[in-house]
Structure formats: structure tokens, C-alpha cells
Design a protein around this motif. Structure first.
Motif, PDB file in Angstrom:
ATOM      1  N   MET A  79       0.839  -1.188   0.000  1.00 55.98           N
ATOM      2  CA  MET A  79       0.000   0.000   0.000  1.00 55.98           C
ATOM      3  C   MET A  79       0.878   1.242   0.000  1.00 55.98           C
ATOM      4  O   MET A  79       1.833   1.326   0.741  1.00 55.98           O
ATOM      5  N   SER A  80       0.523   2.202  -0.820  1.00 62.71           N
ATOM      6  CA  SER A  80       1.278   3.445  -0.869  1.00 62.71           C
ATOM      7  C   SER A  80       0.439   4.586  -0.291  1.00 62.71           C
ATOM      8  O   SER A  80      -0.730   4.418   0.015  1.00 62.71           O
ATOM      9  N   THR A  81       1.054   5.741  -0.178  1.00 61.45           N
ATOM     10  CA  THR A  81       0.341   6.918   0.296  1.00 61.45           C
ATOM     11  C   THR A  81      -0.705   7.322  -0.731  1.00 61.45           C
ATOM     12  O   THR A  81      -0.461   7.257  -1.937  1.00 61.45           O
ATOM     13  N   SER A  82      -1.889   7.734  -0.250  1.00 56.97           N
ATOM     14  CA  SER A  82      -2.950   8.164  -1.154  1.00 56.97           C
ATOM     15  C   SER A  82      -3.608   9.434  -0.640  1.00 56.97           C
ATOM     16  O   SER A  82      -3.585   9.720   0.548  1.00 56.97           O
ATOM     17  N   LEU A  83      -4.188  10.199  -1.561  1.00 50.70           N
ATOM     18  CA  LEU A  83      -4.889  11.432  -1.254  1.00 50.70           C
ATOM     19  C   LEU A  83      -6.362  11.189  -1.518  1.00 50.70           C
ATOM     20  O   LEU A  83      -6.749  10.820  -2.627  1.00 50.70           O
ATOM     21  N   ILE A  84      -7.210  11.373  -0.482  1.00 53.67           N
ATOM     22  CA  ILE A  84      -8.606  10.979  -0.554  1.00 53.67           C
ATOM     23  C   ILE A  84      -9.500  12.164  -0.203  1.00 53.67           C
ATOM     24  O   ILE A  84      -9.337  12.774   0.853  1.00 53.67           O
ATOM     25  N   PRO A  85     -10.486  12.510  -1.046  1.00 51.23           N
ATOM     26  CA  PRO A  85     -11.439  13.559  -0.673  1.00 51.23           C
ATOM     27  C   PRO A  85     -12.303  13.090   0.495  1.00 51.23           C
ATOM     28  O   PRO A  85     -12.677  11.926   0.579  1.00 51.23           O
ATOM     29  N   PHE A  86     -12.614  14.025   1.406  1.00 51.33           N
ATOM     30  CA  PHE A  86     -13.372  13.722   2.623  1.00 51.33           C
ATOM     31  C   PHE A  86     -14.471  14.762   2.763  1.00 51.33           C
ATOM     32  O   PHE A  86     -14.180  15.944   2.955  1.00 51.33           O
ATOM     33  N   LEU A  87     -15.731  14.336   2.658  1.00 53.03           N
ATOM     34  CA  LEU A  87     -16.867  15.255   2.732  1.00 53.03           C
ATOM     35  C   LEU A  87     -17.433  15.307   4.145  1.00 53.03           C
ATOM     36  O   LEU A  87     -17.683  14.269   4.753  1.00 53.03           O
ATOM     37  N   GLU A  88     -17.656  16.505   4.637  1.00 54.69           N
ATOM     38  CA  GLU A  88     -18.243  16.720   5.957  1.00 54.69           C
ATOM     39  C   GLU A  88     -19.684  17.171   5.757  1.00 54.69           C
ATOM     40  O   GLU A  88     -19.935  18.286   5.315  1.00 54.69           O
ATOM     41  N   MET A  89     -20.625  16.293   6.077  1.00 51.97           N
ATOM     42  CA  MET A  89     -22.002  16.459   5.655  1.00 51.97           C
ATOM     43  C   MET A  89     -22.936  17.145   6.660  1.00 51.97           C
ATOM     44  O   MET A  89     -24.065  17.422   6.342  1.00 51.97           O
ATOM     45  N   ASN A  90     -22.511  17.400   7.866  1.00 43.45           N
ATOM     46  CA  ASN A  90     -23.309  18.137   8.846  1.00 43.45           C
ATOM     47  C   ASN A  90     -24.710  17.567   9.057  1.00 43.45           C
ATOM     48  O   ASN A  90     -25.697  18.300   9.108  1.00 43.45           O
ATOM     49  N   GLY A  91     -24.810  16.248   9.148  1.00 41.51           N
ATOM     50  CA  GLY A  91     -26.093  15.642   9.497  1.00 41.51           C
ATOM     51  C   GLY A  91     -26.821  14.948   8.361  1.00 41.51           C
ATOM     52  O   GLY A  91     -27.811  14.271   8.604  1.00 41.51           O
ATOM     53  N   ASN A  92     -26.382  15.120   7.114  1.00 40.77           N
ATOM     54  CA  ASN A  92     -27.091  14.445   6.025  1.00 40.77           C
ATOM     55  C   ASN A  92     -26.217  13.453   5.264  1.00 40.77           C
ATOM     56  O   ASN A  92     -26.420  13.190   4.086  1.00 40.77           O
ATOM     57  N   ALA A  93     -25.262  12.856   5.967  1.00 39.36           N
ATOM     58  CA  ALA A  93     -24.371  11.870   5.333  1.00 39.36           C
ATOM     59  C   ALA A  93     -25.139  10.641   4.856  1.00 39.36           C
ATOM     60  O   ALA A  93     -24.846  10.112   3.782  1.00 39.36           O
ATOM     61  N   LYS A 143     -26.410   5.296  -5.655  1.00 36.52           N
ATOM     62  CA  LYS A 143     -27.204   5.163  -6.882  1.00 36.52           C
ATOM     63  C   LYS A 143     -26.575   5.922  -8.042  1.00 36.52           C
ATOM     64  O   LYS A 143     -26.455   5.409  -9.145  1.00 36.52           O
ATOM     65  N   ALA A 144     -26.174   7.164  -7.795  1.00 36.64           N
ATOM     66  CA  ALA A 144     -25.685   8.028  -8.878  1.00 36.64           C
ATOM     67  C   ALA A 144     -24.329   7.598  -9.425  1.00 36.64           C
ATOM     68  O   ALA A 144     -24.077   7.754 -10.616  1.00 36.64           O
ATOM     69  N   LEU A 145     -23.466   7.057  -8.564  1.00 34.78           N
ATOM     70  CA  LEU A 145     -22.102   6.734  -8.970  1.00 34.78           C
ATOM     71  C   LEU A 145     -21.760   5.253  -8.861  1.00 34.78           C
ATOM     72  O   LEU A 145     -20.591   4.878  -8.953  1.00 34.78           O
ATOM     73  N   ASP A 146     -22.771   4.409  -8.641  1.00 36.60           N
ATOM     74  CA  ASP A 146     -22.543   2.970  -8.446  1.00 36.60           C
ATOM     75  C   ASP A 146     -21.530   2.718  -7.340  1.00 36.60           C
ATOM     76  O   ASP A 146     -20.685   1.821  -7.430  1.00 36.60           O
ATOM     77  N   ALA A 147     -21.585   3.515  -6.292  1.00 38.40           N
ATOM     78  CA  ALA A 147     -20.640   3.402  -5.174  1.00 38.40           C
ATOM     79  C   ALA A 147     -20.931   2.152  -4.356  1.00 38.40           C
ATOM     80  O   ALA A 147     -22.078   1.767  -4.165  1.00 38.40           O
ATOM     81  N   GLY A 168     -15.436   2.842  -8.416  1.00 36.10           N
ATOM     82  CA  GLY A 168     -14.409   2.316  -9.311  1.00 36.10           C
ATOM     83  C   GLY A 168     -13.163   2.025  -8.501  1.00 36.10           C
ATOM     84  O   GLY A 168     -13.222   1.341  -7.480  1.00 36.10           O
ATOM     85  N   GLU A 169     -12.031   2.580  -8.918  1.00 36.55           N
ATOM     86  CA  GLU A 169     -10.771   2.409  -8.191  1.00 36.55           C
ATOM     87  C   GLU A 169     -10.549   3.517  -7.168  1.00 36.55           C
ATOM     88  O   GLU A 169      -9.558   3.500  -6.447  1.00 36.55           O
ATOM     89  N   SER A 170     -11.445   4.487  -7.124  1.00 35.63           N
ATOM     90  CA  SER A 170     -11.285   5.647  -6.236  1.00 35.63           C
ATOM     91  C   SER A 170     -12.027   5.450  -4.929  1.00 35.63           C
ATOM     92  O   SER A 170     -12.882   4.581  -4.794  1.00 35.63           O
ATOM     93  N   GLU A 171     -11.706   6.315  -3.976  1.00 39.94           N
ATOM     94  CA  GLU A 171     -12.329   6.278  -2.662  1.00 39.94           C
ATOM     95  C   GLU A 171     -12.800   7.677  -2.294  1.00 39.94           C
ATOM     96  O   GLU A 171     -12.126   8.667  -2.562  1.00 39.94           O
ATOM     97  N   LEU A 172     -13.968   7.745  -1.687  1.00 41.82           N
ATOM     98  CA  LEU A 172     -14.514   8.979  -1.144  1.00 41.82           C
ATOM     99  C   LEU A 172     -14.904   8.681   0.295  1.00 41.82           C
ATOM    100  O   LEU A 172     -15.499   7.646   0.573  1.00 41.82           O
ATOM    101  N   GLN A 173     -14.525   9.561   1.213  1.00 45.56           N
ATOM    102  CA  GLN A 173     -14.878   9.362   2.615  1.00 45.56           C
ATOM    103  C   GLN A 173     -15.853  10.449   3.055  1.00 45.56           C
ATOM    104  O   GLN A 173     -15.792  11.577   2.564  1.00 45.56           O
ATOM    105  N   LEU A 174     -16.754  10.097   3.976  1.00 48.94           N
ATOM    106  CA  LEU A 174     -17.765  11.031   4.473  1.00 48.94           C
ATOM    107  C   LEU A 174     -17.910  10.927   5.981  1.00 48.94           C
ATOM    108  O   LEU A 174     -17.645   9.882   6.569  1.00 48.94           O
ATOM    109  N   THR A 175     -18.423  11.996   6.572  1.00 49.34           N
ATOM    110  CA  THR A 175     -18.786  12.017   7.981  1.00 49.34           C
ATOM    111  C   THR A 175     -19.953  12.978   8.167  1.00 49.34           C
ATOM    112  O   THR A 175     -20.211  13.826   7.310  1.00 49.34           O
TER     113      THR A 175
END
Length: 140
Positions: free
Chosen positions: A1-15, A24-28, A62-69
């Protein structure tokens, strides 16, 4: 595993709503952890609403990752600070190096320290106003 840069969304209650939408929209493919499931102080009382909020979620797109809270970490949510970047590395020393470099001229939001999910985790806003969550992958 190498270092990776991952977008992280802060949803304030609607995660939860966002997760359903991106699924649904992105086949996540979704893996999430609810706040009520996070190890912590047993004396801490969470409301039923708080127990259903998302402490941390990973969406594989896909091969990407998105993180949420649901931004329930104790820091204050400000509109316009919806996204931070996660720098994830398998190396604790590398995480320390990244954190130290990014804090130069910036601001430490959460000191780099061990947590139940990482041997080194912290949040820093750099001198340009970009917020990073630095994470050494793996348990303490």
C-alpha cells in the motif's frame, strides 16, 4: 500500500442521504460506521438521532475512494468547509512527516496522535486554508 490522497466530505447531518445518493448516482460500494458504534466513553449519552449519524464512511467508486462524515468530531462545522483531504499512508513516521510539514504557517485542528483506528491521526489546516486529515493506516 502506498500513500494516497482521498477527498473527505463533511455532511453536517445528512451523510446518510448523501451515501444513498452516491450509491445510486455513482454505483458506489459503501462501507460505513455509525457514530453509535464507535468505541468511546460508556458514560457518553448519545441521542437516538446521534446514534444514526455517520461517524465515518468509505465509498468505493471504481478504483477511487470517497470518505464522508456527519462532522460529529467535536469541531465546529462551518458552511463552506464541506471538503477536507485525507492523506493516508501505511507508515506512521511518514504521517508524522506530512503533519509537521503541513502545519508550518498553518493551524493544528486536532493534534497528531494515536486513536482506536490509527497509530497516528490528526487534522491540520495549511497556510493556504486547505484542511488535511493525516492518517497512518492500521490499528494502534
Amino acid at each position: 500500500m502506498s500513500t494516497s490522497l482521498i477527498p473527505f466530505l463533511e455532511m453536517n447531518g445528512n451523510a446518510n442521504e448523501a451515501i444513498d445518493f452516491y450509491e445510486k448516482a455513482l454505483d458506489a460500494k459503501v462501507v460505513s460506521k455509525r457514530l453509535g458504534d464507535v468505541p468511546g466513553n460508556p458514560k457518553s449519552l448519545l441521542t437516538p438521532e446521534q446514534k444514526n449519524r455517520v461517524s465515518f464512511a468509505v465509498l468505493k467508486i471504481g478504483e477511487s475512494e470517497l470518505q464522508l462524515t456527519d462532522h460529529f468530531t467535536g469541531s465546529s462545522y462551518q458552511k463552506g468547509t464541506l471538503m477536507t483531504l485525507v492523506v493516508q499512508t501505511p507508515d506512521k513516521e511518514k504521517a508524522e512527516q506530512y503533519f509537521e510539514a503541513l502545519k508550518e504557517g498553518g493551524h493544528v485542528n486536532e493534534p497528531l496522535q494515536a486513536s482506536f483506528f490509527s497509530p497516528a491521526y490528526g487534522i491540520v489546516t495549511d497556510k493556504f486554508g486547505v484542511t488535511f486529515r493525516i492518517l497512518a493506516k492500521g490499528r494502534q
